[in-house]
Enzyme design. Structure first.
Site, mmCIF file in Angstrom:
data_model
loop_
_atom_site.group_PDB
_atom_site.id
_atom_site.type_symbol
_atom_site.label_atom_id
_atom_site.label_comp_id
_atom_site.label_asym_id
_atom_site.label_seq_id
_atom_site.Cartn_x
_atom_site.Cartn_y
_atom_site.Cartn_z
ATOM 1 N N MET A 58 9.825 24.714 2.491
ATOM 2 C CA MET A 58 9.230 23.805 1.512
ATOM 3 C C MET A 58 10.266 23.204 0.571
ATOM 4 O O MET A 58 10.255 22.006 0.301
ATOM 5 C CB MET A 58 8.155 24.543 0.695
ATOM 6 C CG MET A 58 7.356 23.606 -0.202
ATOM 7 S SD MET A 58 6.230 24.471 -1.303
ATOM 8 C CE MET A 58 5.005 25.091 -0.160
ATOM 9 N N LYS A 101 0.848 -1.199 0.000
ATOM 10 C CA LYS A 101 0.000 0.000 0.000
ATOM 11 C C LYS A 101 0.890 1.258 0.000
ATOM 12 O O LYS A 101 2.103 1.158 0.256
ATOM 13 C CB LYS A 101 -0.915 -0.022 1.236
ATOM 14 C CG LYS A 101 -0.163 -0.092 2.564
ATOM 15 C CD LYS A 101 -1.092 -0.464 3.722
ATOM 16 C CE LYS A 101 -0.322 -0.532 5.028
ATOM 17 N NZ LYS A 101 -1.150 -1.054 6.131
ATOM 18 N N TYR A 160 12.970 31.137 8.014
ATOM 19 C CA TYR A 160 11.711 31.717 8.489
ATOM 20 C C TYR A 160 11.600 31.704 10.005
ATOM 21 O O TYR A 160 12.006 30.742 10.663
ATOM 22 C CB TYR A 160 10.518 30.900 7.970
ATOM 23 C CG TYR A 160 10.253 31.022 6.502
ATOM 24 C CD1 TYR A 160 10.032 32.250 5.901
ATOM 25 C CD2 TYR A 160 10.198 29.873 5.715
ATOM 26 C CE1 TYR A 160 9.763 32.336 4.537
ATOM 27 C CE2 TYR A 160 9.928 29.947 4.357
ATOM 28 C CZ TYR A 160 9.711 31.185 3.773
ATOM 29 O OH TYR A 160 9.449 31.266 2.437
ATOM 30 N N ARG A 213 -10.422 -0.385 15.109
ATOM 31 C CA ARG A 213 -10.396 0.377 13.849
ATOM 32 C C ARG A 213 -11.261 -0.398 12.866
ATOM 33 O O ARG A 213 -12.454 -0.540 13.080
ATOM 34 C CB ARG A 213 -8.938 0.565 13.392
ATOM 35 C CG ARG A 213 -8.754 1.532 12.250
ATOM 36 C CD ARG A 213 -7.294 1.636 11.797
ATOM 37 N NE ARG A 213 -6.754 0.358 11.317
ATOM 38 C CZ ARG A 213 -5.543 0.205 10.795
ATOM 39 N NH1 ARG A 213 -4.724 1.223 10.681
ATOM 40 N NH2 ARG A 213 -5.130 -0.987 10.381
HETATM 41 C C1 LIG Z 1 -0.330 -1.962 6.796
HETATM 42 C C2 LIG Z 1 -0.891 -3.253 7.266
HETATM 43 C C3 LIG Z 1 -0.064 -4.383 7.421
HETATM 44 C C4 LIG Z 1 1.445 -4.318 7.308
HETATM 45 O O1 LIG Z 1 1.973 -3.812 8.498
HETATM 46 P P1 LIG Z 1 3.552 -3.655 8.745
HETATM 47 O O2 LIG Z 1 3.641 -3.197 10.145
HETATM 48 O O3 LIG Z 1 4.040 -2.623 7.790
HETATM 49 O O4 LIG Z 1 4.168 -4.990 8.505
HETATM 50 C C5 LIG Z 1 -0.669 -5.583 7.741
HETATM 51 N N1 LIG Z 1 -2.012 -5.667 7.918
HETATM 52 C C6 LIG Z 1 -2.834 -4.598 7.801
HETATM 53 C C7 LIG Z 1 -4.284 -4.758 8.034
HETATM 54 C C8 LIG Z 1 -2.298 -3.360 7.488
HETATM 55 O O5 LIG Z 1 -3.106 -2.302 7.387
#
Ligand SMILES: *Cc1c(COP(=O)(O)O)cnc(C)c1O
Length: 374
Positions: free
Chosen positions: A311, A35, A263, A133
């Protein structure tokens, strides 16, 4: 040469996957989590390399990410981890994705999309065993399981949960495992034997038990070379960070004592200084939290950040590096010369976590791939 770039060491990813797989029984399927553009490493290149390294399938966050993975030619299994919306279901069915079900409403909407398409939708049911969650709350999971089992438009392919503290609280994680396994026990054996059953992310690997009914793991961070918790057995696998982050010095100049840098004038020079302007800032992924705290490596030496990160530019002190000139490489993350800025160090002065450090590198940072050992 780019002004800011990330070098991605693909063979390091191979080796990390190899070490993780070796630490697991061979029957365990490896779901590679890619992802957020493969945690900032670049999804198409990393996905291709992961397949070569022997992963079994992929997980992404949402339907759009899965569609992109299909576009680059992946026709194997893709698990979508986050809850989906009804308007995404026709596309998900068309792309033959494995969607995660988190509620009866989601299941009904997906079943309707599958019926419209005249095919079965593939699903994994996710139980919330304490993460609070995504997932169906565990007390309500049996009803969702019954619905999916009875629904002709859904093909039940997997059952999973997610840990909230796998790297830090083993007792809580054990309790999450227990709740999940009790739910699994209620599923008839002939159905259970067809399911992919998974819970462990990278941190979970530290407490993975070979004699459990789990038959898959979902690995993200570790395959990119970062152990999720310091001091765990995962460090003994010697993961190699695959990503380093660099930029260029574009200006070196002298400033008199008493000058305020950048800044907000948060840093007043206590001595006459040589400063270097580096062509990188929060528009590239250097958080403003690193202002007056972090370091970049120039000519193999640690150069402290002076004043606020902006930036496009960050000013560092090169008074102790008299040979520094415009054009030099500044390393923000990774090795230069004999020194190295680790992700842990970067995170400590940037107030962020390793996952965040990687996936906040922006599009402006060019990704450069190393495909072999040099
Ligand atoms: C992102 C995610 C993972 C991977 O987690 P890592 O800590 O990066 O290994 C596994 N399962 C779910 C549901 C996730 O959202």
């Amino acid at each position: 040469m780019a002004r800011a770039w990330a070098e991605i060491d693909l063979p390091a990813i191979d080796r990390n996957v190899g070490r993780i797989k070796q630490s697991l029984p061979s029957r365990i399927r490896y779901v590679a989590v890619i992802k957020a553009d493969a945690y900032g490493h670049g999804m198409p290149e990393v996905a291709a390399r992961l397949l070569q390294a022997g992963v079994d399938c992929f997980a992404v966050a949402n339907v759009a990410e899965a569609a992109r993975l299909r576009e680059v030619g992946h026709d194997g299994d893709i698990l979508v981890l986050s809850p989906s919306l009804p308007e995404e279901h026709d596309r998900a069915v068309h792309l033959d994705l494995d969607l995660t079900l988190n509620s009866p409403e989601e299941a009904r909407a997906l079943a309707a999309a599958a019926a419209r398409a005249g095919r079965r939708a593939k699903v994994h049911i996710k139980a919330d065993t304490g993460m609070g969650r995504a997932g169906v709350w565990h007390a309500e999971a049996p009803a969702l399981i019954d619905f999916v089992r009875a629904c002709a438009d859904l093909e039940w392919r997997g059952f999973y949960t997610h840990f909230s503290e796998a790297g830090s609280d083993h007792a809580f994680t054990a309790e999450q495992r227990r709740i999940f396994l009790a739910l699994l026990d209620a599923v008839p054996e002939r159905e259970r034997s067809r399911l992919m059953i998974h819970a462990d992310n990278s941190a979970g690997l530290a407490t993975f038990s070979a004699d459990s009914p789990f038959n898959a793991v979902r690995v993200g961070l570790m395959q990119y070379g970062l152990p999720p918790a310091e001091g765990s057995f995962l460090e003994s696998l010697r993961p190699e960070p695959a990503l380093s982050f660099h930029s260029r010095v574009v200006l070196v100049k002298r400033l008199p004592a008493g000058t305020a840098v950048s800044y907000g004038r948060t840093r007043v020079l206590g001595r006459e200084s040589r400063v270097a302007v580096v062509a990188v800032g929060y528009g590239d992924g250097v958080p403003t939290a690193a202002s007056n705290r972090g370091y970049f490596l120039i000519r193999g030496r640690r150069c402290p950040i002076l004043g606020r990160v902006t930036m496009d530019q960050t000013v560092v002190d090169v008074t102790e590096v008299p040979e520094a000139v415009a054009g030099d490489i500044a390393t923000i993350l990774g090795a230069q010369g004999a020194d190295r800025i680790t992700v842990e160090q970067f995170c400590s002065w940037s107030d962020c976590i390793p996952w965040e450090a990687l996936c906040t590198l922006t599009q402006r940072v060019q990704r450069v791939y190393r495909t072999d050992r040099t």
